[in-house]
Enzyme design. Structure first.
Site, mmCIF file in Angstrom:
data_model
loop_
_atom_site.group_PDB
_atom_site.id
_atom_site.type_symbol
_atom_site.label_atom_id
_atom_site.label_comp_id
_atom_site.label_asym_id
_atom_site.label_seq_id
_atom_site.Cartn_x
_atom_site.Cartn_y
_atom_site.Cartn_z
ATOM 1 N N TYR A 172 0.830 -1.211 0.000
ATOM 2 C CA TYR A 172 0.000 0.000 0.000
ATOM 3 C C TYR A 172 0.871 1.271 0.000
ATOM 4 O O TYR A 172 2.095 1.181 -0.101
ATOM 5 C CB TYR A 172 -0.991 -0.051 1.173
ATOM 6 N N GLY A 314 -3.450 -13.609 13.862
ATOM 7 C CA GLY A 314 -4.533 -13.214 12.963
ATOM 8 C C GLY A 314 -5.666 -14.211 12.930
ATOM 9 O O GLY A 314 -6.567 -14.195 13.772
HETATM 10 C C1 LIG Z 1 -9.067 -11.292 6.630
HETATM 11 C C2 LIG Z 1 -7.721 -10.648 6.781
HETATM 12 C C3 LIG Z 1 -7.608 -9.266 6.783
HETATM 13 C C4 LIG Z 1 -6.363 -8.635 6.927
HETATM 14 N N1 LIG Z 1 -6.309 -7.272 6.989
HETATM 15 C C5 LIG Z 1 -5.120 -6.659 7.254
HETATM 16 C C6 LIG Z 1 -5.087 -5.268 7.509
HETATM 17 O O1 LIG Z 1 -6.109 -4.570 7.530
HETATM 18 N N2 LIG Z 1 -3.865 -4.721 7.748
HETATM 19 C C7 LIG Z 1 -2.702 -5.457 7.744
HETATM 20 O O2 LIG Z 1 -1.611 -4.888 7.966
HETATM 21 N N3 LIG Z 1 -2.736 -6.793 7.548
HETATM 22 C C8 LIG Z 1 -3.905 -7.416 7.325
HETATM 23 N N4 LIG Z 1 -3.952 -8.782 7.233
HETATM 24 C C9 LIG Z 1 -2.723 -9.601 7.460
HETATM 25 C C10 LIG Z 1 -2.683 -10.078 8.937
HETATM 26 O O3 LIG Z 1 -2.424 -8.975 9.817
HETATM 27 C C11 LIG Z 1 -1.577 -11.118 9.213
HETATM 28 O O4 LIG Z 1 -0.334 -10.573 8.875
HETATM 29 C C12 LIG Z 1 -1.785 -12.419 8.435
HETATM 30 O O5 LIG Z 1 -3.127 -12.868 8.524
HETATM 31 C C13 LIG Z 1 -0.850 -13.536 8.933
HETATM 32 O O6 LIG Z 1 -1.118 -13.851 10.281
HETATM 33 P P1 LIG Z 1 -1.971 -15.191 10.708
HETATM 34 O O7 LIG Z 1 -1.258 -16.363 10.064
HETATM 35 O O8 LIG Z 1 -1.899 -15.226 12.196
HETATM 36 O O9 LIG Z 1 -3.350 -15.020 10.174
HETATM 37 C C14 LIG Z 1 -5.187 -9.422 7.054
HETATM 38 C C15 LIG Z 1 -5.300 -10.822 7.050
HETATM 39 C C16 LIG Z 1 -6.540 -11.440 6.925
HETATM 40 C C17 LIG Z 1 -6.616 -12.939 6.968
#
Ligand SMILES: Cc1cc2nc3c(=O)[nH]c(=O)nc-3n(C[C@H](O)[C@H](O)[C@H](O)COP(=O)(O)O)c2cc1C
Length: 362
Positions: A172, A314
């Site tokens: 972004y 997440g």
């Molecule tokens: C549905 C969804 C929405 C996300 N929205 C954002 C966001 O708004 N900002 C951001 O920096 N990362 C966003 N991410 C990335 C997560 O912060 C995170 O880095 C990623 O899901 C990996 O972590 P996890 O394996 O614990 O899910 C999003 C991820 C998911 C799955």
């Protein structure tokens, strides 16, 4: 090394009750105009009962920076009343409330912008099918973007948030200024590595000035992506320079965005250890590092805490609001890897797509 049940102190001296943070995840549940809904507030409240801090999904600081439908807005004072309800709900459970502040830049689709042209550092489209060519921001507009991030920080403070996280990741706008792919400028905001960092340098200083104006207690964190796959693109050398610079500032934490926290660089010269370990070596204890990606249960958190200071979580928290309490009490949890894999990897998929694909028969 931090333990899963131990408080963690950020650079400003503020203590989180444990090293678990909810990773920023957009829910796409806000109203069309960026105002948060009651359902979304309840969603965050449910997940903030046991963990140290909640980082909200991205909130856009300019209308032209909106990245998707249902995104939180923070670009106008009209958002303050409902953001206040959100901050209050998160803090009621004892977690710190951190608002992620964001601008989509060239990743903002025209239909979301009601036909307006997306903007970026330079007029270069992302290497994705159908990606629009953005308009390069003028020097004056660059300063306005910085001013709007600053205004968003003040709104977060007014709404009662404990801090903001600067969204410098996932391709972004902020990352677009740092990337040699999207930043081809020849003025003070682009060119050499040092000049591509200039936007982040000024932006972080301005946000810190706003956030710390009344009290150093206000948390300011910075999230970044370590590598890009495009050529030219951000490489580990760029990222190590970035964290070296950021570690010298008054930021309270740095947050590396990864899908697997153990990930190793794609660059041959940086494959002796994980990306997180290279970052820690460069940071050398100057600021706490948050790592994220693939945390499913307590053992994963403990393993991560051998390498980073805090663990962001997440999808595990999407599928189970009580995940934090369960891992802190060493109780069994449902594993994210039991989700249907297609749903799991879809970025921006609605919450309900995740919820309805949980398999409880593990
Ligand atoms: C549905 C969804 C929405 C996300 N929205 C954002 C966001 O708004 N900002 C951001 O920096 N990362 C966003 N991410 C990335 C997560 O912060 C995170 O880095 C990623 O899901 C990996 O972590 P996890 O394996 O614990 O899910 C999003 C991820 C998911 C799955």
């Amino acid at each position: 090394m931090t333990k899963i049940n131990q408080p963690v102190t950020l650079k400003n001296g503020i203590t989180l009750r444990n090293p678990l943070m909810m990773a920023p995840m957009t829910t796409q549940m806000s109203f069309f105009n960026g105002v948060i809904t009651q359902d979304e507030i309840a969603y965050y409240k449910n997940r903030s009962q046991a963990i140290g801090a909640v980082i909200t999904g991205a909130a856009n600081v300019q209308a032209v920076g909106q990245g998707w439908a249902g995104e939180l807005g923070v670009y106008d004072d009209k958002f303050i009343p409902n953001l206040t309800k959100l901050a209050t709900a998160i803090k009621a459970g004892g977690a710190k409330a951190i608002l992620q502040i964001f601008h989509g830049g060239r990743m903002s689709p025209k239909n979301i912008l009601n036909g307006a042209e997306p903007v970026s550092a330079s007029a270069v489209a992302a290497e994705r099918p159908g990606a629009p060519t953005p308009r390069a921001l003028t020097g004056e507009e660059v300063l306005q973007v910085i001013a709007d991030f600053k205004a968003a920080t003040k709104r977060a403070m007014t709404a009662g948030f404990d801090g903001v996280e600067i969204h410098g990741t996932n391709t972004y706008l902020i990352q677009q200024f740092f990337s040699p792919h999207s930043n081809r400028r020849e003025d003070e905001w682009g060119g050499s590595l040092v000049k591509r960092f200039h936007f982040i340098d000024v932006l972080v200083d301005e946000i810190l000035a706003a956030g710390k104006e009344k009290s150093t207690d206000f948390i300011v964190g910075y999230r970044f992506s370590p590598e890009e796959y495009e050529t030219p693109g951000i490489r580990m050398e760029d990222t190590l320079y970035l964290v070296d610079q950021l570690a010298e500032k008054n930021l309270d934490y740095l947050h590396v965005s990864l899908n697997e926290y153990q990930r190793v660089s794609v660059q041959k010269e940086f494959q002796e250890k994980s990306i997180v370990d290279y970052l820690q070596e460069k940071i050398a204890g100057r600021v706490p590092l948050v790592a994220v990606g693939g945390i499913e249960e307590a053992a994963d958190v403990e393993a991560l805490l051998n390498h980073a200071d805090l663990a962001a979580v997440g999808q595990a928290l999407i599928i189970d609001p009580d995940w934090g309490e369960k891992v802190l009490n060493q109780q069994p949890v449902h594993r994210v890897s039991n989700l249907d894999s297609a749903s799991r990897t879809l970025r921006g998929t609605s919450l309900w797509d995740f919820v309805t694909t949980i398999r409880l028969d593990n």
